[in-house]
Write a protein that holds these residues in place. Structure first.
Motif, PDB file in Angstrom:
ATOM      1  N   TYR A 270      -6.432  39.853  -3.286  1.00 20.37           N
ATOM      2  CA  TYR A 270      -6.362  40.247  -1.879  1.00 20.37           C
ATOM      3  C   TYR A 270      -7.755  40.586  -1.361  1.00 20.37           C
ATOM      4  N   LEU A 271      -7.879  40.647  -0.047  1.00 16.55           N
ATOM      5  CA  LEU A 271      -9.148  40.985   0.610  1.00 16.55           C
ATOM      6  C   LEU A 271      -8.969  42.256   1.420  1.00 16.55           C
ATOM      7  N   HIS A 272     -10.069  43.012   1.548  1.00 14.19           N
ATOM      8  CA  HIS A 272     -10.076  44.124   2.510  1.00 14.19           C
ATOM      9  C   HIS A 272     -11.409  44.125   3.240  1.00 14.19           C
ATOM     10  N   ASN A 273     -11.395  44.684   4.467  1.00 13.98           N
ATOM     11  CA  ASN A 273     -12.631  44.729   5.244  1.00 13.98           C
ATOM     12  C   ASN A 273     -13.486  45.917   4.799  1.00 13.98           C
ATOM     13  N   PRO A 274     -14.725  46.095   5.342  1.00 16.24           N
ATOM     14  CA  PRO A 274     -15.600  47.186   4.890  1.00 16.24           C
ATOM     15  C   PRO A 274     -14.976  48.570   5.022  1.00 16.24           C
ATOM     16  N   GLU A 275     -14.027  48.728   5.959  1.00 15.08           N
ATOM     17  CA  GLU A 275     -13.373  50.034   6.128  1.00 15.08           C
ATOM     18  C   GLU A 275     -12.194  50.225   5.176  1.00 15.08           C
ATOM     19  N   VAL A 317     -16.244  50.899  -4.421  1.00 17.79           N
ATOM     20  CA  VAL A 317     -16.306  50.118  -3.182  1.00 17.79           C
ATOM     21  C   VAL A 317     -17.707  50.153  -2.588  1.00 17.79           C
ATOM     22  N   ASP A 318     -18.337  51.339  -2.572  1.00 23.02           N
ATOM     23  CA  ASP A 318     -19.715  51.436  -2.064  1.00 23.02           C
ATOM     24  C   ASP A 318     -20.649  50.519  -2.846  1.00 23.02           C
ATOM     25  N   SER A 319     -20.452  50.487  -4.156  1.00 19.76           N
ATOM     26  CA  SER A 319     -21.280  49.634  -5.004  1.00 19.76           C
ATOM     27  C   SER A 319     -21.061  48.153  -4.685  1.00 19.76           C
ATOM     28  N   ILE A 320     -19.818  47.776  -4.467  1.00 22.21           N
ATOM     29  CA  ILE A 320     -19.499  46.378  -4.135  1.00 22.21           C
ATOM     30  C   ILE A 320     -20.125  45.994  -2.795  1.00 22.21           C
ATOM     31  N   LEU A 321     -20.030  46.899  -1.804  1.00 24.06           N
ATOM     32  CA  LEU A 321     -20.580  46.618  -0.476  1.00 24.06           C
ATOM     33  C   LEU A 321     -22.095  46.462  -0.518  1.00 24.06           C
ATOM     34  N   GLU A 322     -22.733  47.052  -1.529  1.00 21.76           N
ATOM     35  CA  GLU A 322     -24.187  46.897  -1.694  1.00 21.76           C
ATOM     36  C   GLU A 322     -24.561  45.591  -2.406  1.00 21.76           C
ATOM     37  N   GLY A 323     -23.520  44.817  -2.840  1.00 23.42           N
ATOM     38  CA  GLY A 323     -23.788  43.508  -3.416  1.00 23.42           C
ATOM     39  C   GLY A 323     -23.480  43.381  -4.890  1.00 23.42           C
ATOM     40  N   ARG A 324     -23.082  44.450  -5.564  1.00 19.94           N
ATOM     41  CA  ARG A 324     -22.790  44.390  -6.990  1.00 19.94           C
ATOM     42  C   ARG A 324     -21.421  43.759  -7.230  1.00 19.94           C
ATOM     43  N   ILE A 350     -17.593  38.949   0.091  1.00 22.32           N
ATOM     44  CA  ILE A 350     -17.598  37.639   0.747  1.00 22.32           C
ATOM     45  C   ILE A 350     -18.432  37.760   2.010  1.00 22.32           C
ATOM     46  N   THR A 351     -19.395  36.846   2.185  1.00 26.71           N
ATOM     47  CA  THR A 351     -20.253  36.833   3.373  1.00 26.71           C
ATOM     48  C   THR A 351     -20.082  35.509   4.111  1.00 26.71           C
ATOM     49  N   ASP A 352     -20.543  35.504   5.403  1.00 30.17           N
ATOM     50  CA  ASP A 352     -20.476  34.258   6.158  1.00 30.17           C
ATOM     51  C   ASP A 352     -21.743  33.439   5.915  1.00 30.17           C
ATOM     52  N   ASP A 354     -24.368  33.148   7.552  1.00 31.00           N
ATOM     53  CA  ASP A 354     -25.616  33.858   7.862  1.00 31.00           C
ATOM     54  C   ASP A 354     -25.816  35.072   6.971  1.00 31.00           C
ATOM     55  N   ASN A 355     -25.033  35.141   5.884  1.00 32.23           N
ATOM     56  CA  ASN A 355     -25.128  36.243   4.921  1.00 32.23           C
ATOM     57  C   ASN A 355     -24.694  37.588   5.503  1.00 32.23           C
ATOM     58  N   ASN A 356     -23.860  37.553   6.543  1.00 30.91           N
ATOM     59  CA  ASN A 356     -23.317  38.790   7.097  1.00 30.91           C
ATOM     60  C   ASN A 356     -22.050  39.173   6.343  1.00 30.91           C
ATOM     61  N   LEU A 357     -21.899  40.477   6.072  1.00 30.24           N
ATOM     62  CA  LEU A 357     -20.755  40.972   5.312  1.00 30.24           C
ATOM     63  C   LEU A 357     -19.462  40.723   6.073  1.00 30.24           C
ATOM     64  N   LYS A 358     -18.503  40.107   5.402  1.00 29.42           N
ATOM     65  CA  LYS A 358     -17.208  39.851   6.018  1.00 29.42           C
ATOM     66  C   LYS A 358     -16.106  40.689   5.384  1.00 29.42           C
ATOM     67  N   SER A 359     -15.973  40.644   4.046  1.00 26.56           N
ATOM     68  CA  SER A 359     -14.882  41.339   3.385  1.00 26.56           C
ATOM     69  C   SER A 359     -15.167  41.474   1.894  1.00 26.56           C
ATOM     70  N   VAL A 360     -14.271  42.209   1.218  1.00 26.55           N
ATOM     71  CA  VAL A 360     -14.355  42.388  -0.229  1.00 26.55           C
ATOM     72  C   VAL A 360     -13.157  41.689  -0.871  1.00 26.55           C
ATOM     73  N   ALA A 361     -13.410  40.808  -1.862  1.00 23.49           N
ATOM     74  CA  ALA A 361     -12.341  40.113  -2.579  1.00 23.49           C
ATOM     75  C   ALA A 361     -12.044  40.861  -3.870  1.00 23.49           C
ATOM     76  N   ILE A 362     -10.773  41.149  -4.081  1.00 23.47           N
ATOM     77  CA  ILE A 362     -10.364  41.923  -5.260  1.00 23.47           C
ATOM     78  C   ILE A 362      -9.278  41.169  -6.001  1.00 23.47           C
ATOM     79  N   THR A 363      -9.418  41.170  -7.299  1.00 23.04           N
ATOM     80  CA  THR A 363      -8.387  40.580  -8.164  1.00 23.04           C
ATOM     81  C   THR A 363      -7.777  41.689  -8.990  1.00 23.04           C
TER      82      THR A 363
END
Length: 619
Positions: A270-275, A317-324, A350-352, A354-363
């Motif tokens: 599933y995916l979730h947004n930055p919030e 989640v904070d770590s993932i949003l930073e790119g890890r 997952i980014t678009d 232009d490398n803009n943050l779109k969402s986080v993919a989780i398995t």
């Protein structure tokens, strides 16, 4: 006014010959003449017909033309109807001025000149119809403006030649952050990314009557939003409606990206947004956690994290949003059914393009009932605060209303009573029978209005009165009420009061309930040969029920729903006097005590009025 609809002209003259002469003089296919020979008849006609012009004779018995005009001009519905006075006498300046003061537009002098009369009537009719049409068009325009400015979509007018906004509605501020006055006279392509400007300029050169397109728009914070445009191209302008479809576009983009990958997976993906809001949910996730896709899309990831792991989950989640990227991290989640399970957790960003943050993919994933309960409690608290605020406003309005009733309405009522009494005292000996009857009606209705004001004031005060409950001996209370009502009892009335169940209630309010119910029972049984009123009680599992029964006029149960409404009466004043507030007061008192009120009856077979109170608390 439609072409088929005729123009109504009212001619008021106490001589039929004069009316006939005017009708012949002014006759045209599009005109309809209505006549009246008295002032009262004219007033009734104007209230019931759509009149466009009144030709009013000055000299009439009982009520002259000046008096009729004065009444018409004081009424909001009839004040704008043009009036022409017709007079054979009183051509002096002061009489002309009096006519104009009473609202006349012009004068006609008898004998009437056909050409002058027709000219004046035609001009006044034309002006009146033009004014009426203008008022109707303005009303329609105001409705359209209200609809446009309350729309959640952008509604605007654009000049395709230079792409300038000529008009835009209030939705510009919540959608784009700009006030309408900031956008007017700017161009649409100013708000568009470069790749959409060429497409827009191409559209501006086309002559299609209707077309649609999608584009991104930069808001005041320079954030990109998606809009779907519907345009009507008329009179050289674009009349456009634009709807914000940003969220739908994002979801569509993400779903298309993941569809092929996740559809057949047995893992929870599933995916979730930055919030942390979940925006995609596969069948594997539903199998593991029990939540359907619809349920999951209303959730945040925190709904599936045990409290003791919340800090750890936030750090992840904070770590993932930073790119890890996280690979095979063991952790715990909560299923839909509250069971804590072990999962192997993997995630990445997952980014678009232009490398803009779109969402986080989780398995792996879940939601907790506790979170749902917290949301429900929060909503209930919000509703409670809102209801308390509304209650405070209502109480203030009731206080204002009570003041108005007790002061503003009583002053004119005292004047009516006082002056009518003076007139009867001073000149009653000169009255004929009809005048005596009319003054009797005035005084009786003034008395009735006073009773209505008193009852309405009593009803409104109940809303603010605090209920102070204490033990009440209801049998003693009913007997006391019957003593108080003794003067109003008819001869031969039989009253039966059984031993009644005790109550826990506000004594003053419960006393008023029995006064109202017993008064009604006595009144509606008064015309029976052997009138009888009975008071009894019985208990249910959690209530004490009290019954006031009479053998009077009764009523049809088809109208029982009106029984406890303010000013709702099931009998005419000629049958039984009353204001229709008594039972409304009963219901308000009993409801404030946590009880209920109902009735059973048949026409001519009496009535049973019930009310219940919660059983007294046992010590």
């Amino acid at each position: 006014m439609s072409k088929k609809e005729k123009i109504n002209i009212l001619i008021v003259d106490d001589k039929q010959a004069n009316i006939f002469a005017l009708e012949q003089m002014l006759a045209k296919p599009d005109r309809n003449f209505i006549s009246a020979t008295t002032g009262n008849e004219a007033l009734k006609t104007v209230l019931n017909k759509d009149i466009c012009l009144i030709i009013l004779d000055v000299q009439m018995p009982e009520m002259d033309g000046f008096e009729v005009a004065q009444i018409l001009k004081s009424n909001k519905r009839t004040k704008d109807i043009p009036i022409i006075f017709a007079s054979a006498e009183k051509k002096e300046h002061q009489f002309m001025m009096k006519g104009f003061e009473e609202g006349a537009i012009d004068y006609l002098y008898k004998p009437l000149d056909k050409d002058i009369t027709e000219a004046k009537v035609s001009v006044l009719l034309k002006l009146h119809l033009q004014k009426k049409e203008l008022v109707e068009k303005n009303a329609a325009l105001e409705k359209f403006a209200l609809l446009i400015n309350n729309s959640a979509d952008l509604i605007c007018i654009i000049n395709p030649g230079n792409l300038k906004f000529e008009e835009i509605n209030q939705a510009a501020f919540p959608l784009l952050g700009y006030k309408p006055e900031d956008i007017k006279d700017t161009t649409l392509d100013f708000y568009l990314p470069e790749e959409y400007r060429f497409k827009l300029r191409k559209l501006s050169r086309e002559t299609k009557e209707k077309f649609s397109f999608e584009s991104q728009i930069l808001d005041k914070q320079r954030r990109l939003k998606w809009f779907h445009w519907n345009v009507v191209n008329k009179i050289g302008l674009w009349f456009a409606n634009a709807r914000d479809i940003t969220q739908a576009k994002e979801v569509e983009e993400i779903k298309n990206y993941l569809a092929a990958v996740v559809k057949q997976s047995n893992d929870a993906i599933y995916l979730h947004n930055p919030e942390g809001k979940i925006i995609s949910w596969n069948q594997g996730a539903e199998n593991i956690y029990g939540f359907s896709e619809k349920e999951a899309l209303d959730m945040h990831i925190w709904n599936m994290v045990p409290n003791f792991l919340m800090q750890e989950a936030q750090a992840a989640v904070d770590s993932i949003l930073e790119g890890r990227q996280i690979q095979a991290l063991e952790t715990k989640r909560i299923t839909k059914f509250g069971r804590i399970i072990d999962v192997v957790f993997s995630a990445s960003v997952i980014t678009d393009s232009d490398n803009n943050l779109k969402s986080v993919a989780i398995t792996e994933r879940d939601i907790t009932q506790q979170k749902i309960a917290e949301q429900e409690i929060k909503q209930l608290n919000s509703n409670l605060k809102r209801n308390v605020a509304q209650l405070e406003i209502t109480n203030k309005e009731l206080e204002s209303f009570s003041y108005s009733v007790s002061h503003d309405l009583r002053a004119p009522l005292r004047a009516i009573n006082g002056y009518s009494g003076i007139i009867v005292d001073e000149f009653g000996g000169q009255f004929n029978d009809e005048l005596k009857r009319l003054f009797g009606i005035i005084q009786n209705n003034a008395k009735k209005m006073g009773l209505l004001i008193d009852d309405l004031l009593a009803f409104s005060k109940l809303g603010r009165k605090e209920v102070v409950k204490m033990p009440v001996n209801t049998t003693e209370m009913v007997n006391q009420v019957l003593k108080e009502l003794q003067n109003g009892m008819v001869s031969g009335l039989k009253t039966v009061v059984h031993d009644l169940l005790p109550a826990e209630a506000d004594p003053a309010l419960l006393h008023q309930v029995f006064v109202n119910l017993l008064s009604n029972a006595i009144k509606y049984s008064s015309k029976k040969q052997n009138p009888e009123v009975e008071v009894n009680s019985f208990e249910t599992e959690d209530e004490n029920v009290y019954l006031v029964k009479d053998n009077g006029a009764g009523f049809s149960m088809d109208y029982a729903h009106k029984l406890f409404g303010v000013f709702q009466r099931l009998h005419s004043d000629e049958e039984f006097e009353g204001t229709g507030v008594g039972l409304a007061i009963v219901q308000r008192v009993i409801v404030k005590h946590g009880g209920r009120v109902w009735a059973e009856s048949e026409p001519g077979k009496g009535a049973k009025l019930y009310f219940s109170l919660p059983k007294p608390a046992t010590t």
